[in-house]
Design a protein around this motif. Structure first.
Motif, PDB file in Angstrom:
ATOM      1  N   GLY A  77       0.789  -1.241   0.000  1.00  9.66           N
ATOM      2  CA  GLY A  77       0.000   0.000   0.000  1.00  9.66           C
ATOM      3  C   GLY A  77       0.815   1.282   0.000  1.00  9.66           C
ATOM      4  O   GLY A  77       0.245   2.380   0.059  1.00  9.66           O
ATOM      5  N   ILE A  78       2.129   1.180  -0.049  1.00 11.80           N
ATOM      6  CA  ILE A  78       2.921   2.421  -0.132  1.00 11.80           C
ATOM      7  C   ILE A  78       2.939   2.856  -1.596  1.00 11.80           C
ATOM      8  O   ILE A  78       3.380   2.118  -2.482  1.00 11.80           O
ATOM      9  N   ASP A  79       2.397   4.040  -1.811  1.00  9.23           N
ATOM     10  CA  ASP A  79       2.237   4.546  -3.174  1.00  9.23           C
ATOM     11  C   ASP A  79       3.368   5.544  -3.441  1.00  9.23           C
ATOM     12  O   ASP A  79       3.438   6.599  -2.794  1.00  9.23           O
ATOM     13  N   PRO A  80       4.263   5.215  -4.382  1.00  7.50           N
ATOM     14  CA  PRO A  80       5.421   6.096  -4.611  1.00  7.50           C
ATOM     15  C   PRO A  80       5.046   7.498  -5.113  1.00  7.50           C
ATOM     16  O   PRO A  80       5.911   8.371  -5.147  1.00  7.50           O
ATOM     17  N   THR A  81       3.780   7.711  -5.462  1.00  8.99           N
ATOM     18  CA  THR A  81       3.391   9.072  -5.824  1.00  8.99           C
ATOM     19  C   THR A  81       2.917   9.844  -4.582  1.00  8.99           C
ATOM     20  O   THR A  81       2.731  11.054  -4.621  1.00  8.99           O
ATOM     21  N   LYS A  82       2.709   9.107  -3.478  1.00  6.41           N
ATOM     22  CA  LYS A  82       2.269   9.782  -2.237  1.00  6.41           C
ATOM     23  C   LYS A  82       3.381   9.813  -1.201  1.00  6.41           C
ATOM     24  O   LYS A  82       3.441  10.715  -0.364  1.00  6.41           O
ATOM     25  N   SER A  83       4.222   8.763  -1.172  1.00  2.00           N
ATOM     26  CA  SER A  83       5.339   8.694  -0.225  1.00  2.00           C
ATOM     27  C   SER A  83       6.635   8.724  -1.018  1.00  2.00           C
ATOM     28  O   SER A  83       6.662   8.336  -2.185  1.00  2.00           O
ATOM     29  N   ILE A  84       7.701   9.134  -0.365  1.00  2.00           N
ATOM     30  CA  ILE A  84       9.021   9.017  -1.000  1.00  2.00           C
ATOM     31  C   ILE A  84       9.543   7.621  -0.662  1.00  2.00           C
ATOM     32  O   ILE A  84       9.599   7.246   0.503  1.00  2.00           O
ATOM     33  N   LEU A  85       9.898   6.851  -1.688  1.00  2.00           N
ATOM     34  CA  LEU A  85      10.358   5.467  -1.505  1.00  2.00           C
ATOM     35  C   LEU A  85      11.682   5.300  -2.240  1.00  2.00           C
ATOM     36  O   LEU A  85      11.762   5.533  -3.449  1.00  2.00           O
ATOM     37  N   PHE A  86      12.723   4.923  -1.527  1.00  2.00           N
ATOM     38  CA  PHE A  86      14.071   4.885  -2.134  1.00  2.00           C
ATOM     39  C   PHE A  86      14.977   3.977  -1.325  1.00  2.00           C
ATOM     40  O   PHE A  86      14.620   3.529  -0.241  1.00  2.00           O
ATOM     41  N   ASN A  87      16.185   3.730  -1.851  1.00  2.00           N
ATOM     42  CA  ASN A  87      17.161   2.964  -1.064  1.00  2.00           C
ATOM     43  C   ASN A  87      18.255   3.889  -0.545  1.00  2.00           C
ATOM     44  O   ASN A  87      18.748   4.777  -1.229  1.00  2.00           O
ATOM     45  N   GLN A  88      18.600   3.601   0.710  1.00  2.00           N
ATOM     46  CA  GLN A  88      19.489   4.426   1.530  1.00  2.00           C
ATOM     47  C   GLN A  88      20.812   4.786   0.845  1.00  2.00           C
ATOM     48  O   GLN A  88      21.230   5.950   0.856  1.00  2.00           O
TER      49      GLN A  88
END
Ligand code: AQP
Length: 340
Positions: A77-88
């Motif tokens: 449910g994490i939506d990359p258009t609503k949350s920032i999602l990336f690798n460290q």
């Protein structure tokens, strides 16, 4: 000094150190999605690959686990258009601020970290320096975004408390109020999901026994088998939660049922009062399959296009870097470092 009020912002991460477990889902991912959907604060979620290599990772497996974890975030449910999602590791600010915090944190603080003691065991002379320094890097992960709220499972509480100590010490040492003092957010019926084989041990993706955990990629038959074989005791379910005192395995299964169904643990116990595990376990297995199989199929679908996953991560890293870079610049300036 006037107190700076920091804008509320959520940060949390998960290590690509293996496949996702039901513990990661209930303690973290499910809540990450709910926080995002509440829309009260910006949400930043990270695949913490630099933490993963504090213990040896096969490079190919790490690459795969990073993409699979990204798919797991999105499928949960994490939506990359609503949350920032990336690798460290794609955002240099984590390592830069991590070093500064290595110089702020005290050796004695780190020596008290129970997760280090658990993971190092009797082998503490031989583990990586990174494993010891892990909580200072975790503080940087959070504070490089000036995050104020950190949703985690119970096991990470001590590390978030250390982050608070580091923020306070940095601010005191340099006479500033630059860093917020973040709050751990530990909520829900399953903030500590326990191993299916031992109710006193947390369910963990790196547990050598696959029967100890439910993986988000397990198929329906595997989930049902693991729940059927889960350790329990011969007593029926009690009428109230007090009756689960001293019965960690029974308590764990009730908590899992509660978290998956959205009911309170007391309600679950009342519903199954007097029933044997022979009745409760199949009901739990059905519920787990119902909740987890859409996630598992969405993960497989997403994993068919790794290039798209890489694009999502690259875009997230760009967004994350736009927040982190000025914070690192200012932290370096506060410390007395010169240059761009
Ligand atoms: N059993 C659990 N119950 C509730 N929450 C849990 N979390 C992990 N296990 C449970 C939460 O998941 C988030 C990500 O954890 P992590 O991957 O950064 O590291 P961890 O806590 O060490 O998780 P694992 O699965 O045990 O990984 P390994 O085996 O690699 O150490 C955190 O919010 C954590 O609280």
């Amino acid at each position: 000094m006037a107190e700076v009020v920091h804008t509320p912002r959520v940060f949390s991460g998960i290590q690509p150190s293996g496949g996702l477990t039901l513990g990661n889902y209930l303690g973290a991912l499910k809540r990450f999605g709910e926080t995002q959907d509440q829309g009260e604060m910006p949400t930043i979620y990270c695949i913490v690959d630099m933490h993963a290599i504090t213990v040896w990772q096969d490079p190919e497996k790490l690459r795969h686990a990073t993409r699979a974890l990204t798919a797991g975030f999105i499928a949960s449910g994490i939506d990359p258009t609503k949350s920032i999602l990336f690798n460290q590791s794609a955002v240099p600010g984590h390592a830069q601020l991590g070093w500064i915090f290595n110089c702020v944190a005290r050796l004695g603080w780190m020596q008290r970290m129970t997760q280090f003691k658990d993971k190092a065991g009797k082998n503490s002379e031989n583990v990586s320096l990174g494993l010891f320094a892990y909580p200072a890097l975790m503080a940087a992960d959070i504070l490089v975004y000036h995050a104020t709220h950190v949703p985690v499972g119970e096991d990470q509480k001590q590390h978030v408390e250390l982050t608070r100590d580091i923020a306070i010490k940095f601010n005191n040492d340099y006479g500033t109020d630059f860093f917020p003092v973040p709050e751990p957010v530990i909520e829900g019926a399953a903030t500590r999901v326990m191993s299916l084989r031992d109710g006193t041990k947390k369910m963990s993706k790196s547990d050598p026994s696959d029967m100890s955990r439910i993986n988000l990629t397990d198929d329906a038959d595997t989930i049902a088998k693991k729940i059927r074989k889960a350790k329990t005791d011969p007593e029926p379910l009690p009428e109230t939660l007090d009756g689960l005192e001293g019965r960690p395995e029974a308590r764990n299964l009730v908590n899992i049922y509660a978290a998956l169904s959205g009911k309170a643990a007391a309600e679950v116990v009342a519903e199954y009062a007097g029933q044997q595990f022979g009745t409760f376990k199949p009901a739990l297995a059905d519920l787990a399959v119902e909740r987890l199989s859409p996630i598992s199929s969405e993960m497989s679908r997403l994993m068919q296009d790794p290039a798209e996953i890489d694009r999502i991560l690259a875009h997230g890293a760009e967004q994350a870097n736009a927040i982190a870079a000025p914070i690192v610049r200012r932290a370096r300036d506060i410390v007395g470092m010169v240059g761009a």
